[in-house]
Design a protein around this motif. Structure first.
Motif, short mmCIF file in Angstrom:
data_model
loop_
_atom_site.label_atom_id
_atom_site.label_comp_id
_atom_site.label_asym_id
_atom_site.label_seq_id
_atom_site.Cartn_x
_atom_site.Cartn_y
_atom_site.Cartn_z
N PRO A 105 -9.07 -0.52 -4.84
CA PRO A 105 -9.41 0.02 -3.52
C PRO A 105 -10.51 1.07 -3.60
O PRO A 105 -10.78 1.63 -4.67
N GLN A 106 -11.12 1.36 -2.46
CA GLN A 106 -12.12 2.41 -2.37
C GLN A 106 -11.61 3.62 -1.59
O GLN A 106 -12.17 4.71 -1.71
N GLU A 107 -10.56 3.45 -0.80
CA GLU A 107 -10.07 4.54 0.04
C GLU A 107 -9.08 5.41 -0.72
O GLU A 107 -8.23 4.92 -1.47
N TRP A 111 -5.59 4.47 -2.96
CA TRP A 111 -5.34 4.84 -4.35
C TRP A 111 -3.99 5.54 -4.48
O TRP A 111 -3.24 5.30 -5.43
N LEU A 112 -3.67 6.41 -3.54
CA LEU A 112 -2.40 7.11 -3.59
C LEU A 112 -1.22 6.16 -3.47
O LEU A 112 -0.10 6.49 -3.89
N ALA A 113 -1.44 4.98 -2.90
CA ALA A 113 -0.37 4.00 -2.75
C ALA A 113 -0.09 3.25 -4.05
O ALA A 113 0.94 2.59 -4.16
N LEU A 114 -0.98 3.35 -5.03
CA LEU A 114 -0.78 2.64 -6.29
C LEU A 114 0.30 3.33 -7.12
O LEU A 114 0.37 4.56 -7.14
N PRO A 115 1.12 2.58 -7.83
CA PRO A 115 2.16 3.19 -8.68
C PRO A 115 1.57 4.17 -9.68
O PRO A 115 0.61 3.86 -10.39
N GLY A 116 2.12 5.37 -9.71
CA GLY A 116 1.72 6.36 -10.70
C GLY A 116 0.45 7.12 -10.41
O GLY A 116 0.05 7.98 -11.20
N VAL A 117 -0.23 6.83 -9.31
CA VAL A 117 -1.49 7.52 -8.98
C VAL A 117 -1.19 8.71 -8.08
O VAL A 117 -0.64 8.56 -6.99
N GLY A 118 -1.56 9.90 -8.55
CA GLY A 118 -1.36 11.11 -7.78
C GLY A 118 -2.64 11.62 -7.16
O GLY A 118 -3.71 10.98 -7.29
N PRO A 119 -2.58 12.77 -6.49
CA PRO A 119 -3.76 13.29 -5.79
C PRO A 119 -4.97 13.52 -6.68
O PRO A 119 -6.10 13.24 -6.27
N TYR A 120 -4.75 14.01 -7.92
CA TYR A 120 -5.90 14.27 -8.78
C TYR A 120 -6.62 12.97 -9.14
O TYR A 120 -7.85 12.87 -9.00
N THR A 121 -5.88 11.98 -9.62
CA THR A 121 -6.51 10.72 -10.02
C THR A 121 -7.20 10.04 -8.85
O THR A 121 -8.32 9.53 -8.97
N ALA A 122 -6.55 10.03 -7.69
CA ALA A 122 -7.14 9.42 -6.50
C ALA A 122 -8.46 10.11 -6.15
O ALA A 122 -9.47 9.45 -5.86
N ALA A 123 -8.45 11.44 -6.17
CA ALA A 123 -9.67 12.18 -5.84
C ALA A 123 -10.77 11.93 -6.87
O ALA A 123 -11.94 11.75 -6.52
N ALA A 124 -10.39 11.91 -8.16
CA ALA A 124 -11.38 11.72 -9.22
C ALA A 124 -12.05 10.35 -9.12
O ALA A 124 -13.28 10.24 -9.23
N VAL A 125 -11.26 9.30 -8.92
CA VAL A 125 -11.85 7.95 -8.84
C VAL A 125 -12.73 7.83 -7.61
O VAL A 125 -13.84 7.29 -7.67
#
Length: 365
Positions: A105-107, A111-125
């Motif tokens: 995803p791009q949004e 990204w936050l909906a993916l298993p194990g993905v938190g705010p930091y990883t979502a923001a970084a990607v």
């Protein structure tokens, strides 16, 4: 208040000259950015580079990762620690393939909906791969902001975290989120160092309040010290017929799904040898004998500091056999010493393998 241009212009100019040539920066492929960010959590850059390159060679895209066996993923991750990260990558890759048609995803919300993905990883990607304006705040960025703005509370406290995130976003120039977020992290990694900051090389030198007050080494304010718990554990490499017994830990709990040599915590007045004999009987039903001390390996995880008392041991008839019971594992195998490299072990057990089979201290029949 520091304005956007005075902060971002020298920082971006410095980054253009000093940025390291990292493999995920060459094309900003979202999959590679994602893998790099997860690997870099709680792991130093110099260790990550080799792991990253081997990972991409073995799992070049999200489809390859989704279709891989968990054992292969854990084996590729071995040595990076915090194996939940690897399992979450696997779960998220499967989610993307099964529910999103194999397209990352791009949004940010997706990204936050993916298993194990938190705010930091979502923001970084989103910031690095897709150049979207998000505050990417790791330990390096927290240290930069703590010094530039002279924050007098630990950076992990809520007020400091909110301040840093707000100002990181405010200072991001339009269309420059990718380079700005990386520049901040790079500055903390190369210049604004924890104990030996290179202030004279810093592009934010003139803006830094901690430097002006001569309190750079007092920022960030330290968090409350962690109290570590010492524990003594016994483990044994069981040999029979030239093969070694290993077992796979349960799917939940500490080191879930990793392979190990049986053992456990030394209780009361037990000797390490007594502990190992008891643990083998409780976990496998095997009666072991001919124990020989190999080493005491010290390592740490979470809040524990472990002294691992390691032994070589044997079955009385020297014949590999099925354990009568299996109470602490989901699977077992008898393998040759060379095959040990194909399985993922906790750090302490991998150190034991390296010392025992690579270092010449072989178990003997």
């Amino acid at each position: 208040m520091i304005d956007q241009k005075s902060f971002s212009a020298p920082l971006l100019s410095w980054f253009a000259d000093q940025a390291r040539d990292l493999p995920w920066r060459r094309n900003y492929d979202p999959y590679q950015v994602w893998i790099s960010e997860v690997m870099l959590q709680q792991t130093q850059m110099d260790r990550v580079l080799g792991y990253f390159q081997r990972w991409i060679a073995r799992f070049p895209d999200v489809q390859a990762l989704a279709s891989a066996r968990e054992d292969a993923i854990l084996a590729s991750w071995e040595g990076l620690g915090y194996y939940t990260r690897a399992r979450n990558l696997h779960r998220a890759a499967r989610y993307v393939v099964e529910r999103l048609g194999g397209e990352l995803p791009q949004e940010h919300a997706s990204w936050l909906a993916l298993p194990g993905v938190g705010p930091y990883t979502a923001a970084a990607v989103c910031a690095i791969a897709f150049n979207q304006p998000h505050a990417v705040v790791d330990a390096n960025v927290g240290r930069v902001f703590a010094r530039v703005f002279d924050l007098d509370t630990p950076v992990k406290e809520r007020t400091a975290r909110d301040f840093i995130a707000e100002h990181a976003l405010r200072l991001t120039p339009p269309g420059q989120a990718r380079h700005f977020s990386q520049a901040l992290m790079e500055l903390g990694a190369l210049v604004c160092l924890p104990r030996r900051p290179r202030c004279s090389f810093c592009p934010l030198h003139d803006l830094c309040e901690a430097r002006r007050l001569d309190i750079v080494l007092e920022r960030p304010v330290p968090a409350k010290a962690v109290t570590y718990i010492p524990i003594d554990v016994a483990t044994g490499v069981l040999m029979a017929g030239g093969l070694i017994y290993i077992q796979k830990r349960p799917t939940t709990g500490v080191w879930a799904g990793l392979w190990e040599f049986p053992g456990g915590t030394i209780e009361g007045a037990e000797t390490p040898e007594q502990t190992l004999i008891r643990e083998y009987m409780e976990e496998t039903g095997f009666r072991i004998d001919n124990l020989r001390k190999l080493a005491v390996i010290r390592h740490g995880y979470t809040k524990y500091r472990v002294a691992l008392h390691c032994f070589c041991c044997h079955l009385p008839d020297n014949t590999p056999q099925t354990p009568p019971i299996l109470t602490a594992a989901q699977e077992f195998r008898w393998v040759s010493p060379k095959e040990l490299d194909h399985f993922a072990f906790p750090a302490g057990h991998r150190k034991l393998i390296d010392q025992t089979f690579a270092g010449g201290g072989f178990c003997t029949e």
